[in-house]
Design a protein around this motif. Sequence first.
Motif, short mmCIF file in Angstrom:
data_model
loop_
_atom_site.label_atom_id
_atom_site.label_comp_id
_atom_site.label_asym_id
_atom_site.label_seq_id
_atom_site.Cartn_x
_atom_site.Cartn_y
_atom_site.Cartn_z
N ASN A 98 36.36 73.95 48.70
CA ASN A 98 37.35 72.88 48.81
C ASN A 98 37.28 71.89 47.65
O ASN A 98 37.89 70.82 47.71
CB ASN A 98 37.18 72.13 50.13
CG ASN A 98 37.50 73.00 51.33
OD1 ASN A 98 38.49 73.73 51.32
ND2 ASN A 98 36.67 72.94 52.36
N ILE A 99 36.52 72.25 46.64
CA ILE A 99 36.43 71.40 45.44
C ILE A 99 37.28 72.04 44.34
O ILE A 99 37.01 73.17 43.91
CB ILE A 99 34.97 71.26 44.96
CG1 ILE A 99 34.06 70.78 46.10
CG2 ILE A 99 34.92 70.29 43.77
CD1 ILE A 99 34.36 69.40 46.61
N ASN A 100 38.29 71.34 43.91
CA ASN A 100 39.16 71.78 42.82
C ASN A 100 38.68 71.09 41.55
O ASN A 100 38.98 69.93 41.29
CB ASN A 100 40.61 71.41 43.12
CG ASN A 100 41.59 71.96 42.10
OD1 ASN A 100 41.27 72.05 40.92
ND2 ASN A 100 42.78 72.32 42.55
N LEU A 101 37.92 71.83 40.74
CA LEU A 101 37.25 71.25 39.58
C LEU A 101 38.01 71.56 38.29
O LEU A 101 38.43 72.69 38.07
CB LEU A 101 35.82 71.78 39.49
CG LEU A 101 34.85 71.01 38.59
CD1 LEU A 101 34.68 69.58 39.07
CD2 LEU A 101 33.48 71.71 38.56
N ASN A 102 38.18 70.53 37.47
CA ASN A 102 38.92 70.67 36.22
C ASN A 102 38.17 69.97 35.09
O ASN A 102 37.35 69.08 35.34
CB ASN A 102 40.32 70.05 36.34
CG ASN A 102 41.10 70.59 37.51
OD1 ASN A 102 41.77 71.61 37.41
ND2 ASN A 102 41.01 69.92 38.66
N ILE A 103 38.48 70.35 33.86
CA ILE A 103 37.90 69.70 32.69
C ILE A 103 38.92 68.74 32.12
O ILE A 103 40.08 69.09 31.91
CB ILE A 103 37.48 70.73 31.62
CG1 ILE A 103 36.47 71.73 32.20
CG2 ILE A 103 36.89 70.03 30.40
CD1 ILE A 103 35.18 71.11 32.68
N PHE A 104 38.48 67.52 31.87
CA PHE A 104 39.37 66.49 31.35
C PHE A 104 39.14 66.28 29.86
O PHE A 104 38.00 66.22 29.40
CB PHE A 104 39.13 65.17 32.08
CG PHE A 104 39.90 64.01 31.52
CD1 PHE A 104 41.18 63.74 31.96
CD2 PHE A 104 39.34 63.18 30.56
CE1 PHE A 104 41.90 62.67 31.44
CE2 PHE A 104 40.05 62.11 30.04
CZ PHE A 104 41.33 61.86 30.48
N ASP A 105 40.23 66.16 29.11
CA ASP A 105 40.16 65.70 27.72
C ASP A 105 41.36 64.81 27.47
O ASP A 105 42.17 64.55 28.37
CB ASP A 105 40.10 66.87 26.73
CG ASP A 105 41.29 67.81 26.86
OD1 ASP A 105 42.40 67.33 27.14
OD2 ASP A 105 41.10 69.02 26.67
N LYS A 106 41.51 64.33 26.25
CA LYS A 106 42.57 63.37 25.96
C LYS A 106 43.96 63.97 26.07
O LYS A 106 44.96 63.25 26.14
CB LYS A 106 42.36 62.77 24.57
CG LYS A 106 41.19 61.80 24.52
CD LYS A 106 41.16 61.03 23.22
CE LYS A 106 40.07 59.97 23.24
NZ LYS A 106 40.02 59.18 21.99
#
Length: 306
Positions: A98-106
């Motif tokens: 149930n964890i929707n994990l994403n990578i953040f950048d600018k």
Amino acid sequence: MYAMSFFYPAFGHFRNEKYWQEEKKRVDKIAELTKVFDVEVICYLRSQNSFAESIYSQLIRDPVQFSIGFEEFLNQTEELFDYNRHLQHWSDAFGKDNINLNIFDKKTNIIKDFCDFMHISPTSNWYLPNVRIGDRTSYDLLAFKRELDEKKKDPIQRQYDHWLLFELAELITGPENVSWFSEENRKRFSQRFYNGNELIRGQWFPERKSLFDDVQSDPKQEYPGLSKDRSEFINREYKKLINKPDMFLKLQSRRLLYCLESNSKLVSKMLTPVRRYIRNSRRKKWRKGETKRDSIISVLLQWVCK
């Protein structure tokens, strides 16, 4: 993981020996309160280096007394950047699936991503800001604000310094491509979290070569500090704003209002509808793409003039 920063005693002394224990209690409490729903946690991970610089700059911009150096800040807030341990708490409480994990950048547009995830199509009445104030605040201006905080001004003055920062950000630019990190400190800091990041990469992003791209290599140079000439220039512009008749009137009126409000529950209760009006007004302006801020004093003065 920006939201995790709010679980931290962000003002005053950072170090908290019970940090993980308290965070686990809060996460478990959220899970308990939402157990009747099908919950999916959406999380964005930002490289520790980038996140550390961002939140440090944000704390300087905020209307609080914050004047510690960057190195001291890093040493006092190490728990914030241990993403693997944070994720373990949320996975235990809600389940890894149930964890929707994403990578953040600018380049990431979180608002758009969230709308896509929720199958929401923004209408023409929506205003989606593309520019963040943090991207437009120069390091010289942040260093100047930090110097103001060192003078331990009263809370009302700090609030107005915070507002003035938005106006000064339109006037003060440069230097470009600088960082709070030195190259050596950047590499040493990122190395602290290498093992935890690798565990996350293996579990969530096995296709990636590393959790974050170019974590240690950054073309930015270490910020050299605020020069005397720049400090004098910014101070002149600051005084021009703070000494404007309308600003002076607002500042003194706000001090009086703060005093009355602190000593009278009736005054505080009377101001509730005014604050509600301000919040609604700000929402309408943001929808139209306007960013000018109305203070409680400016609204009261407008009413008096009418």
